[in-house]
Every structure is written in C-alpha cells, then in structure tokens.
Design a protein around this motif. Structure first.
Motif, mmCIF file in Angstrom:
data_model
loop_
_atom_site.group_PDB
_atom_site.id
_atom_site.type_symbol
_atom_site.label_atom_id
_atom_site.label_comp_id
_atom_site.label_asym_id
_atom_site.label_seq_id
_atom_site.Cartn_x
_atom_site.Cartn_y
_atom_site.Cartn_z
ATOM 1 N N ARG A 32 0.824 -1.206 0.000
ATOM 2 C CA ARG A 32 0.000 0.000 0.000
ATOM 3 C C ARG A 32 0.859 1.256 0.000
ATOM 4 O O ARG A 32 0.586 2.222 -0.716
ATOM 5 N N VAL A 33 1.937 1.241 0.823
ATOM 6 C CA VAL A 33 2.821 2.399 0.889
ATOM 7 C C VAL A 33 3.544 2.599 -0.436
ATOM 8 O O VAL A 33 3.675 3.720 -0.943
ATOM 9 N N LEU A 34 4.012 1.484 -1.045
ATOM 10 C CA LEU A 34 4.710 1.578 -2.327
ATOM 11 C C LEU A 34 3.812 2.175 -3.400
ATOM 12 O O LEU A 34 4.226 3.040 -4.177
ATOM 13 N N LEU A 35 2.553 1.719 -3.450
ATOM 14 C CA LEU A 35 1.621 2.245 -4.434
ATOM 15 C C LEU A 35 1.363 3.727 -4.210
ATOM 16 O O LEU A 35 1.282 4.513 -5.165
ATOM 17 N N LEU A 36 1.253 4.123 -2.927
ATOM 18 C CA LEU A 36 1.021 5.527 -2.627
ATOM 19 C C LEU A 36 2.207 6.372 -3.070
ATOM 20 O O LEU A 36 2.052 7.459 -3.624
ATOM 21 N N LEU A 37 3.410 5.858 -2.855
ATOM 22 C CA LEU A 37 4.599 6.607 -3.232
ATOM 23 C C LEU A 37 4.712 6.751 -4.738
ATOM 24 O O LEU A 37 5.144 7.779 -5.257
ATOM 25 N N LEU A 38 4.326 5.711 -5.485
ATOM 26 C CA LEU A 38 4.389 5.770 -6.934
ATOM 27 C C LEU A 38 3.453 6.833 -7.490
ATOM 28 O O LEU A 38 3.711 7.421 -8.551
ATOM 29 N N GLY A 216 -8.561 10.100 10.628
ATOM 30 C CA GLY A 216 -7.894 9.781 9.373
ATOM 31 C C GLY A 216 -7.776 8.295 9.140
ATOM 32 O O GLY A 216 -7.968 7.805 8.014
ATOM 33 N N ASN A 217 -7.468 7.549 10.189
ATOM 34 C CA ASN A 217 -7.410 6.088 10.060
ATOM 35 C C ASN A 217 -8.766 5.521 9.650
ATOM 36 O O ASN A 217 -8.864 4.646 8.784
ATOM 37 N N GLU A 218 -9.835 6.017 10.285
ATOM 38 C CA GLU A 218 -11.174 5.529 9.957
ATOM 39 C C GLU A 218 -11.577 5.891 8.532
ATOM 40 O O GLU A 218 -12.308 5.150 7.869
ATOM 41 N N ALA A 219 -11.069 7.044 8.053
ATOM 42 C CA ALA A 219 -11.412 7.481 6.700
ATOM 43 C C ALA A 219 -10.557 6.807 5.636
ATOM 44 O O ALA A 219 -10.788 7.020 4.449
ATOM 45 N N GLY A 220 -9.558 6.026 6.068
ATOM 46 C CA GLY A 220 -8.699 5.340 5.117
ATOM 47 C C GLY A 220 -7.532 6.163 4.620
ATOM 48 O O GLY A 220 -6.919 5.834 3.592
ATOM 49 N N ASN A 221 -7.191 7.236 5.337
ATOM 50 C CA ASN A 221 -6.037 8.036 4.940
ATOM 51 C C ASN A 221 -4.767 7.207 4.991
ATOM 52 O O ASN A 221 -4.592 6.361 5.877
ATOM 53 N N GLU A 222 -3.865 7.468 4.051
ATOM 54 C CA GLU A 222 -2.592 6.762 4.014
ATOM 55 C C GLU A 222 -1.478 7.655 4.555
ATOM 56 O O GLU A 222 -1.487 8.862 4.321
ATOM 57 N N PRO A 223 -0.529 7.058 5.263
ATOM 58 C CA PRO A 223 -0.522 5.652 5.673
ATOM 59 C C PRO A 223 -1.362 5.467 6.936
ATOM 60 O O PRO A 223 -1.575 6.429 7.678
#
Length: 465
Positions: A32-38, A216-223
C-alpha cells in the motif's frame, strides 16, 4: 519579495521518498505504501548526522535531521530532529514531541528536557558549548521526533509571508500532515506504537492532532498510523479554567494570605471566584486582584529565574555557523536570520513589514479529550505540583469533568524508594487515562528527568507508575 525555495546546492539531500525493502512491515501494508509513493510527488530532504560541534567523537546514537513540506503547495517547511531509540528502535514506541510556547523550538526540549544530549555547564567556556550524554534521555526507551513548529520557530520557515500565519487548528492540521509524510518516508516505523507528546501550550493542539489521526485512520487516509495515545505535561487545556485556577493555587501554596483569598473568592461584592472575566464596574474586585497580581508576579519571578539557568548555551550553539552546517540547515534568503529558543511574541518581522502570525482560536480542548474517551486510546497527563503557570488544580478539575471511572485510587508513586508524586488512573470502555503529579515546576522533565523517564517507561510498558 517572498523567499525562494531551497536550491539543489543546499546542504540537505533532497529526494523522492524511498522505501527500505528490509523494513519489518506487513507485506500488504508495504505494498500500500509503495503504491502511494508511486502516485505521489512528495519531496523530502533529510541527512544522517554522525557528529556535532561540542561533542567529542561520533554520536553513539542515530540522529537524522531534515525538512518536510506541509500545507498548500508545501509552503511551510518544518524542520525536525529524529533520534532512534538506543534500546530497540524496531519495537520501541515512536514519539512525536511538540514543544509549547507556541513558538518554542525542538532544541529547547531535546537539550533541556528529554533528548539524548545536554550541555556541560562546568566546562563550556569556549565559543562552542560542550555537549555530553543525558543519562535520563527518553531515547533509552523510545524513538523521538522533535519538530520546530509553527513556521518561524527554530529552523522551520515558510515560502510566502501568508504561510507564516497560523492558529491552533492550522497547527494541528500541519502537524498531522507532517507526521503522515514523515511516516511515508520512514515506513519501517509504521508498526511502532505511536504517541503524540508535548508540554505546556501544546496542550491546546495535541488533542486535536490525536483526534485527526483516529479520524484519518477511519477514513482510510494513508498511511494507516498505529496510534496508541498521547502524553501531556503541564498542559494548557482550558484557557479560562486553567488561568482562573492560579489564585486558588497561589493560596493553596501559601503565596496568598487567607484574608486576601477569602475576600477575592467569597465575600460580596468582590470577585466571586472569577478572576479573568471581571465585571469592569466591580471596583473592589479589581483592587483586590491588583494585590493578588503583585504577589503572584513576585512568586512567579522566583520560578522564572530558576528556570532560565543555562538557556544561553543553546542560543550560542544553535547560532554558530559550524553547528548549522553540521545540522544541514538550509540557507534560504529572507527566512531565519537568528535562532531564538522561544519566539513568545508570535511576531515575525520581514523588512519593513510585520505580522502577527499565530491566532489563539481554540479556547478549550476539553471536548477533544472527551471525544477521545470513546476511542481505543491511552492518555498520560502529568502536572508539576509547583507549577503556577498551569496549576495542577485546574488540570484535575477538567479531568474530573470527563466523568471517567476510577480504576486505581489516588496514591503515591516512587522512584528509587522516594515519593516522586501522586497518581490516579481512570477508564472508560477502551480508553484509559493516567494522571500523575511530580514534585516539579512548569518544565517538569527538565528539573525531574529521572522521575519523568521512570514514569514514561512504566507507562509505555502498561505497568502501574
């Protein structure tokens, strides 16, 4: 003319966020983090610091400094110091430590409260003050990020004059933005228990940050952040209630006579226990409060003189050019001209213009604390019992207003066989709050470092104080 962005020639190493493939992370979380960074164009800069002027030899711990851009178009550039835990950085808690003020710097905390370095006063006679190891550093048990905030504090700056303007809620939002971006750049710490901690005025901001993290965690914010709770020391929480408790505290500590306290508190037609929003037509109350103010200022001066010992060392050290080069401080025209320990005026002057850059727009964070009682959250509130700035009496009053269930009654807690203070613990479903007094003044971790290290170590370990 607005300051220009840092150039590639800056000392710092600017780079697109990178992921350490050996990070101890859940594979799905790493993906998930890798995809967000891309999909992200976030740019950060940081450097590993091996040595510092004033300290002999290489640093025996890992220190990283850097900048992270936050806010609209990353117009605010927040500077930070990150010290890895000296015990077990992989598993130990991660702390974001925010100084008070507003406008006090990260070095104020790092060198005088709970960081791994301190000044050797006895031998600091040269141009560069001598640094030595702090035996009671919280890095013995945790990873710590110290942050200069808001912009204009320490080495943090903004790219436009408008971006220097801030308030309590903006400060909370930018700190949350900072933490999200920092964790994206340091994904191996995503699984570490996360605590937001600070002292004094930052009590008006941290509960908002913590709520933002849970939301933010509940809303699905990354990370996703592994938030566990927050710790506050002598926190300003309710601006009216905390300040109003000073008269009662001054009497409690025998700084005011029984007669003066009774006149201002109980006897008509005087103050009726209200010392801030005083009726302008109540001349008797105003007269009484002038005397109270005089006595309180004399008493406060004793604390201030005591607390100011040795602060000039950090000013000399941080303004030295070799120190700034070692820390990899950016040289951006029109920003930092002189490092100050605390910019308590909250005014920053640029050429012929000056602007009040911080607005106190949150009168109370009690409701934020109350909201957090419905979360799976831990809180530790510590008060110096000799603090006239934010008296423990006011803190105890707002804690009681949360209507929590007492889990462990008021009792002493000990360090090396000596009473360090008193503590009581509360619960509400999955929420827990530990309140503790310490025999200290407003800047408790500075003057009782052994006791505060013992307190935080036990609390992190879910042990009774």
């Amino acid at each position: 003319m607005a300051p220009t962005p840092a150039s590639p020639a800056d000392h710092n190493r600017s780079q697109v966020l990178e992921v350490n493939p050996r990070s101890y992370m859940n594979p799905l979380l790493l993906l998930r983090v890798l995809l967000l960074l891309l999909l992200s164009d976030i740019i950060v800069s940081h450097s590993i610091i091996k040595s510092l002027p004033g300290f002999t030899g290489d640093l025996p711990f890992q220190l990283e400094t850097g900048y992270i851009g936050v806010g609209e178009s990353d117009e605010v550039q927040l500077f930070y110091y990150f010290f890895e835990s000296e015990r077990n950085p992989t598993d130990d808690p991660l702390i974001l430590w925010i100084a008070g003020g507003p406008g006090c710097t990260a070095l104020r905390a790092a060198f005088y409260e709970n960081g791994p370095l301190m000044f050797n006063y006895a031998n600091s006679s040269g141009n560069i003050p001598i640094l030595e190891l702090n035996p009671y550093s919280w890095t013995k048990v945790a990873n710590i990020i110290f942050i200069d905030q808001p912009a204009g504090c320490g080495f943090s700056y903004a790219k436009t004059w408008k971006a220097y303007e801030s308030n309590d809620t903006i400060s909370a939002a930018l700190n949350y933005d900072f933490l999200r971006k920092w964790l994206l750049d340091h994904p191996k710490f995503l699984k570490n228990p996360l605590y937001i901690c600070g002292i004094s005025y930052i009590g008006m901001v941290i509960p908002i940050i913590v709520q933002d993290i849970y939301d933010g965690n509940e809303a699905g914010n990354e990370p996703p952040m592994n938030i566990k709770g927050y710790m506050l020391t002598n926190p300003l929480t309710d601006k009216h209630g905390d300040v109003n408790s000073r008269v009662r505290y001054a009497h409690h500590m025998s700084l005011l006579s029984d007669e003066l306290y009774e006149v201002t508190t109980y006897i008509l037609p005087n103050c009726h226990g209200e010392y801030i929003e005083v009726d302008p037509n109540n001349g008797l109350c105003a007269s009484d409060l002038q005397l109270v103010d005089k006595v309180s200022k004399i008493s406060s001066l004793v604390f201030i003189i005591y607390a100011s010992h040795g602060y000039h060392y950090v000013t000399v050290w941080a303004n030295d050019k070799t120190v700034q080069n070692a820390l990899h401080i950016r040289e951006v025209p029109g920003t930092i001209t002189e490092w100050v320990r605390c910019n308590t005026s909250i005014e920053y002057s640029f050429g012929e213009s000056a602007t009040v850059s911080y607005t106190f727009n949150v009168p109370s964070t009690v409701d934020y604390h109350r909201n957090l009682t419905n979360r799976d959250c831990r809180a530790l509130i510590a008060s110096g019992d000799h603090d006239l700035v934010v008296p423990h009496l006011g803190t105890e009053k707002w804690i009681k207003s949360l209507n929590l269930t007492v889990e462990s009654c008021w009792q002493p807690w000990f360090v090396e066989g000596q009473v360090a203070g008193y503590t009581v613990s509360y619960t509400h479903n999955d929420y827990s709050l530990t309140y503790a007094t310490v025999k200290a003044c407003h800047m408790g971790p500075e003057y009782k470092p052994k006791e505060f290290l013992a307190m935080i170590d036990r609390w992190f370990a879910y042990s009774p104080l």
